[in-house]
Every structure is written in C-alpha cells, then in structure tokens.
Scaffold this motif. Structure first.
Motif, short mmCIF file in Angstrom:
data_model
loop_
_atom_site.label_atom_id
_atom_site.label_comp_id
_atom_site.label_asym_id
_atom_site.label_seq_id
_atom_site.Cartn_x
_atom_site.Cartn_y
_atom_site.Cartn_z
N ARG A 233 -9.69 12.07 0.54
CA ARG A 233 -8.97 12.87 1.71
C ARG A 233 -7.83 12.23 2.36
NH1 ARG A 233 -14.44 13.65 2.80
NH2 ARG A 233 -14.60 12.02 4.20
N LEU A 234 -7.70 10.85 2.37
CA LEU A 234 -6.57 10.17 3.00
C LEU A 234 -5.26 10.32 2.11
CD1 LEU A 234 -7.91 6.99 4.34
CD2 LEU A 234 -7.12 8.77 5.78
N LEU A 235 -5.61 10.34 0.74
CA LEU A 235 -4.65 10.39 -0.23
C LEU A 235 -3.95 11.93 -0.03
CD1 LEU A 235 -5.73 8.47 -3.26
CD2 LEU A 235 -3.46 8.03 -1.97
N ALA A 236 -4.91 13.05 0.15
CA ALA A 236 -4.41 14.30 0.20
C ALA A 236 -3.51 14.62 1.21
CB ALA A 236 -5.66 15.16 0.09
N GLN A 237 -3.91 13.89 2.45
CA GLN A 237 -3.30 13.95 3.68
C GLN A 237 -1.72 13.44 3.65
OE1 GLN A 237 -5.77 12.39 6.73
NE2 GLN A 237 -7.40 13.98 6.88
N ALA A 238 -1.90 12.22 3.07
CA ALA A 238 -0.75 11.44 2.75
C ALA A 238 0.27 12.39 1.73
CB ALA A 238 -1.04 9.96 2.17
N ALA A 239 -0.06 13.05 0.86
CA ALA A 239 0.77 13.81 -0.03
C ALA A 239 1.11 14.97 0.78
CB ALA A 239 -0.21 14.23 -1.02
N ALA A 240 0.66 15.49 1.76
CA ALA A 240 1.01 16.59 2.49
C ALA A 240 1.93 16.17 3.76
CB ALA A 240 -0.24 17.43 3.11
N THR A 241 2.05 14.84 3.97
CA THR A 241 3.09 14.43 4.94
C THR A 241 4.21 13.98 4.53
OG1 THR A 241 0.92 13.62 6.30
CG2 THR A 241 2.88 12.55 6.81
N PRO A 242 5.56 14.65 4.71
CA PRO A 242 6.63 14.01 4.15
C PRO A 242 6.85 12.92 4.69
CG PRO A 242 6.77 16.25 5.08
CD PRO A 242 5.45 15.66 5.66
N GLY A 243 7.48 11.95 3.37
CA GLY A 243 7.93 10.61 4.15
C GLY A 243 6.83 9.50 4.18
N PHE A 244 5.55 9.86 4.04
CA PHE A 244 4.53 8.92 4.19
C PHE A 244 4.32 8.06 2.89
CE2 PHE A 244 0.17 7.38 3.89
CZ PHE A 244 -0.10 7.24 5.16
N ASP A 245 4.49 6.72 3.38
CA ASP A 245 4.38 5.94 2.09
C ASP A 245 2.81 5.39 1.74
OD1 ASP A 245 4.63 3.67 0.27
OD2 ASP A 245 5.43 2.35 1.80
N ASP A 246 2.37 6.17 0.79
CA ASP A 246 0.99 6.14 0.24
C ASP A 246 0.84 4.87 -0.77
OD1 ASP A 246 2.20 7.09 -1.93
OD2 ASP A 246 0.72 8.81 -2.12
N ALA A 247 1.61 3.99 -0.65
CA ALA A 247 1.49 2.81 -1.84
C ALA A 247 0.26 2.02 -1.46
CB ALA A 247 2.66 1.95 -1.66
N ASP A 248 -0.16 1.71 -0.05
CA ASP A 248 -1.25 0.97 0.27
C ASP A 248 -2.56 1.63 0.01
OD1 ASP A 248 0.12 -1.35 1.12
OD2 ASP A 248 0.03 -0.62 3.32
N LEU A 249 -2.75 3.10 0.01
CA LEU A 249 -3.70 3.85 -0.38
C LEU A 249 -3.86 3.96 -1.78
CD1 LEU A 249 -3.26 7.17 2.11
CD2 LEU A 249 -4.90 5.15 2.11
N HIS A 250 -2.96 3.90 -2.58
CA HIS A 250 -2.94 3.76 -3.99
C HIS A 250 -3.61 2.52 -4.38
CE1 HIS A 250 -1.57 7.54 -5.34
NE2 HIS A 250 -0.67 7.60 -4.43
#
Length: 157
Positions: free
Chosen positions: A65-82
């Motif tokens: 769910r957090l990864l989906a929210q991060a993908a929907a947020t422009p400019g969000f760095d999801d490296a830590d989630l990955h």
C-alpha cells in the motif's frame, strides 16, 4: 533390534533376564519421552511459523500500500520502501526453516517410534490385545538434504 535374549547388547550380557527386560523397558520409555518432546517441539514450531506467516503477510500488505501511495505521489523517493521490500523478500528464506525443521522432526520422531515399537515387540512379545504393531520406519535416511538457507527463489507450499 533384539531378536532373542542371546542377541542382547553386550552391556546387558550376564544380567538375569528380568534385568534385561527392565533395561529394555527403560530404553523404550526414554525413546517415547524423546518422541513426545519432539512432538511438543513440532507444535511450538508450527505456532511460531503460523505467527511469522501472519505477520509477514500483514507487513507485506502494508508495504505494498505504501509503495502504491508513493507511486501516486509525484517526486516521492521510494528507494527506502524498495529496500524494505527487498528485506521482506529475504525474510521469506527464513520461513523455509520451519518447513525443514518440521520435516526433520517428523522423520526423527517416526524413526524413534519405530525403534521403541520394535524393542517392545521383540522384548515383551504379544499381549492380550494381539500381536504388537510396529509402524514402518521412514524409507529415506533423511527427508531434508539441505543444511543451510540462502536467498533465492522460494516456494512455501
């Protein structure tokens, strides 16, 4: 396995037959105690494995769910989630432990029961209920050939 009193182990040689029977009964009791301990360990591992799976799937759902929210947020760095997702995938390897341990415990328990049953049948013979039943020993020497776990593709069920 004791076929007749003349094939008794060397440590029981020279003992009167009654003491040989007592030694065999004591050994059988020890084998059954170990088998019961293994059964208890099996239940503990099953409970721990079930709890681990429940928490693992819960954490995975939250992470997705957090990864989906991060993908929907422009400019969000999801490296830590990955990175967390990679760590969670690595945790699956640890779940193999429960499966391997379960197989080894069941195999060992079955072998011990076979030994105890053979000992009882060969030493004490049949009783008023009929012939002693000896459960067949496992055919394979070891159900699990793996002795370590590495990251990689894992099938849980």
């Amino acid at each position: 396995m004791l076929e007749d009193p003349s094939s008794a182990p060397p440590e029981s040689e020279g003992l009167p037959p009654v003491f040989q029977l007592l030694a065999a009964a004591d050994l059988q009791d020890h084998l059954m105690t170990v088998t019961n301990d293994l059964d208890r360990l099996q239940r503990l591992l099953d409970d721990a494995g079930e709890s681990l799976m429940t928490h693992f799937y819960g954490a995975t759902n939250h992470l997705n769910r957090l990864l989906a929210q991060a993908a929907a947020t422009p400019g969000f760095d999801d490296a830590d989630l990955h990175k967390v997702q990679t760590e969670m995938a690595g945790a699956i390897t640890a779940l193999q432990f429960q499966d391997m341990a379960t197989q080894l415990i069941a195999h060992t328990s079955q072998r011990l029961r076979n030994c105890a049953d053979q000992l009882a049948r060969d030493t004490f013979g049949d009783d008023e209920d009929g012939a002693g039943v000896v459960e067949m020993a496992p055919l394979k020497p070891n159900p699990v050939t793996q002795d370590e776990m590495d990251a990689g593709s894992v099938e849980l069920f």
